[in-house]
Motif scaffolding. Sequence first.
Motif, PDB file in Angstrom:
ATOM      1  N   ASP A  13       0.812  -1.217   0.000  1.00  0.00           N
ATOM      2  CA  ASP A  13       0.000   0.000   0.000  1.00  0.00           C
ATOM      3  C   ASP A  13       0.849   1.273   0.000  1.00  0.00           C
ATOM      4  O   ASP A  13       0.589   2.182  -0.797  1.00  0.00           O
ATOM      5  CB  ASP A  13      -0.959  -0.011   1.189  1.00  0.00           C
ATOM      6  N   PRO A  14       1.880   1.394   0.841  1.00  0.00           N
ATOM      7  CA  PRO A  14       2.700   2.614   0.769  1.00  0.00           C
ATOM      8  C   PRO A  14       3.372   2.810  -0.581  1.00  0.00           C
ATOM      9  O   PRO A  14       3.428   3.935  -1.099  1.00  0.00           O
ATOM     10  CB  PRO A  14       3.740   2.402   1.879  1.00  0.00           C
ATOM     11  N   LEU A  15       3.855   1.726  -1.191  1.00  0.00           N
ATOM     12  CA  LEU A  15       4.627   1.870  -2.420  1.00  0.00           C
ATOM     13  C   LEU A  15       3.754   2.037  -3.658  1.00  0.00           C
ATOM     14  O   LEU A  15       4.239   2.485  -4.699  1.00  0.00           O
ATOM     15  CB  LEU A  15       5.563   0.669  -2.595  1.00  0.00           C
ATOM     16  N   ILE A  16       2.466   1.702  -3.556  1.00  0.00           N
ATOM     17  CA  ILE A  16       1.577   1.863  -4.703  1.00  0.00           C
ATOM     18  C   ILE A  16       0.770   3.157  -4.617  1.00  0.00           C
ATOM     19  O   ILE A  16       0.022   3.503  -5.537  1.00  0.00           O
ATOM     20  CB  ILE A  16       0.636   0.647  -4.822  1.00  0.00           C
ATOM     21  N   ALA A  17       0.944   3.904  -3.547  1.00  0.00           N
ATOM     22  CA  ALA A  17       0.156   5.123  -3.351  1.00  0.00           C
ATOM     23  C   ALA A  17       0.339   6.112  -4.499  1.00  0.00           C
ATOM     24  O   ALA A  17      -0.614   6.782  -4.917  1.00  0.00           O
ATOM     25  CB  ALA A  17       0.533   5.775  -2.022  1.00  0.00           C
ATOM     26  N   GLY A  18       1.556   6.220  -5.029  1.00  0.00           N
ATOM     27  CA  GLY A  18       1.812   7.174  -6.102  1.00  0.00           C
ATOM     28  C   GLY A  18       0.984   6.900  -7.344  1.00  0.00           C
ATOM     29  O   GLY A  18       0.507   7.836  -8.008  1.00  0.00           O
ATOM     30  N   PHE A  19       0.806   5.624  -7.684  1.00  0.00           N
ATOM     31  CA  PHE A  19      -0.019   5.272  -8.846  1.00  0.00           C
ATOM     32  C   PHE A  19      -1.438   5.802  -8.678  1.00  0.00           C
ATOM     33  O   PHE A  19      -2.007   6.424  -9.586  1.00  0.00           O
ATOM     34  CB  PHE A  19      -0.035   3.754  -9.034  1.00  0.00           C
ATOM     35  N   TRP A  20      -2.027   5.558  -7.514  1.00  0.00           N
ATOM     36  CA  TRP A  20      -3.409   5.985  -7.288  1.00  0.00           C
ATOM     37  C   TRP A  20      -3.520   7.500  -7.239  1.00  0.00           C
ATOM     38  O   TRP A  20      -4.541   8.070  -7.650  1.00  0.00           O
ATOM     39  CB  TRP A  20      -3.950   5.352  -6.012  1.00  0.00           C
ATOM     40  N   GLN A  21      -2.491   8.176  -6.758  1.00  0.00           N
ATOM     41  CA  GLN A  21      -2.513   9.637  -6.771  1.00  0.00           C
ATOM     42  C   GLN A  21      -2.509  10.172  -8.200  1.00  0.00           C
ATOM     43  O   GLN A  21      -3.152  11.184  -8.500  1.00  0.00           O
ATOM     44  CB  GLN A  21      -1.318  10.176  -5.987  1.00  0.00           C
ATOM     45  N   GLN A  22      -1.821   9.479  -9.102  1.00  0.00           N
ATOM     46  CA  GLN A  22      -1.750   9.919 -10.493  1.00  0.00           C
ATOM     47  C   GLN A  22      -3.079   9.746 -11.221  1.00  0.00           C
ATOM     48  O   GLN A  22      -3.469  10.592 -12.025  1.00  0.00           O
ATOM     49  CB  GLN A  22      -0.654   9.145 -11.226  1.00  0.00           C
ATOM     50  N   VAL A  23      -3.771   8.635 -10.974  1.00  0.00           N
ATOM     51  CA  VAL A  23      -4.983   8.340 -11.749  1.00  0.00           C
ATOM     52  C   VAL A  23      -6.266   8.646 -10.990  1.00  0.00           C
ATOM     53  O   VAL A  23      -7.349   8.644 -11.590  1.00  0.00           O
ATOM     54  CB  VAL A  23      -5.006   6.864 -12.204  1.00  0.00           C
ATOM     55  N   GLY A  24      -6.166   8.906  -9.693  1.00  0.00           N
ATOM     56  CA  GLY A  24      -7.360   9.005  -8.859  1.00  0.00           C
ATOM     57  C   GLY A  24      -8.351  10.065  -9.295  1.00  0.00           C
ATOM     58  O   GLY A  24      -9.564   9.822  -9.349  1.00  0.00           O
ATOM     59  N   HIS A  25      -7.870  11.267  -9.611  1.00  0.00           N
ATOM     60  CA  HIS A  25      -8.780  12.362  -9.965  1.00  0.00           C
ATOM     61  C   HIS A  25      -9.544  12.044 -11.244  1.00  0.00           C
ATOM     62  O   HIS A  25     -10.775  12.199 -11.306  1.00  0.00           O
ATOM     63  CB  HIS A  25      -7.994  13.661 -10.122  1.00  0.00           C
ATOM     64  N   SER A  26      -8.827  11.581 -12.278  1.00  0.00           N
ATOM     65  CA  SER A  26      -9.482  11.266 -13.555  1.00  0.00           C
ATOM     66  C   SER A  26     -10.432  10.085 -13.409  1.00  0.00           C
ATOM     67  O   SER A  26     -11.522  10.071 -13.997  1.00  0.00           O
ATOM     68  CB  SER A  26      -8.431  10.962 -14.624  1.00  0.00           C
TER      69      SER A  26
END
Length: 242
Positions: A13-26
């Motif tokens: 979860d900590p290491l995948i957080a960046g991916f979700w931050q990139q796509v989360g808004h769209s």
Amino acid sequence: MTDSYAKSAPFIDPLIAGFWQQVGHSLAAELRRLSALSGPVIDLGAGAGRGTRIAAAALPEARLLAVEPSAAMRTALLARLMDDPPLAARTTVVAEGAMEFPFPERVRAVLAVNMIGHLTPDERRSLWARIAARLDPGGIVVVNNPPPTVPAAVPRVASPVVRVGAYDYRGWSEAEPAGDQSVVWHMAYETLHQGRVVARVDVDYDWWVVTDEELRAEWAACALSSRTLGDSDVHLLGRRTS
């Protein structure tokens, strides 16, 4: 069934957080368009629930089914849900894999993020057919296909470092071909304090690869159209209307 995340779960979860931050808004914007539909949202391979939370915020009235076969990852998922009682009240955590999960009669959205490589080619094609049969005509399926998409070697690379308190967390990954349709990932997860490694976990797991062209052919065979989510490598599928 072997839990492939039993050792690595604290790091995922900590290491995948960046991916979700990139796509989360769209992604949230796409999901909000489904507010008039009535079916639940299915999160396949929900992990610790980052995708589940995005869907829940975008569709505050929707029921959610978070499908996660790993007991270790479900521990994090359930802990996250219990910190948000309204979310816990409408989210059901299902301890099954994507192929065992019995889809409801109608669904408005399916998230299949960072998980299709766990499925054999036959399982993957079966999953598209099962989803297509249950997807609301206005619903969407969210899928990504991270590299490699062919059975090629991937040189060792480090993830971004994530700091939690006084400790830093870092992942290393490399892959090697394992036949004509899969690779083996060799993962190392490190905990560091003041630049010194104080703990390390090594994990290997199999990953089935597929090109985007092959995926589009599989989707077309199930009458599913596809488009990309902005400039990301995330695909949005929908039922063809003609």
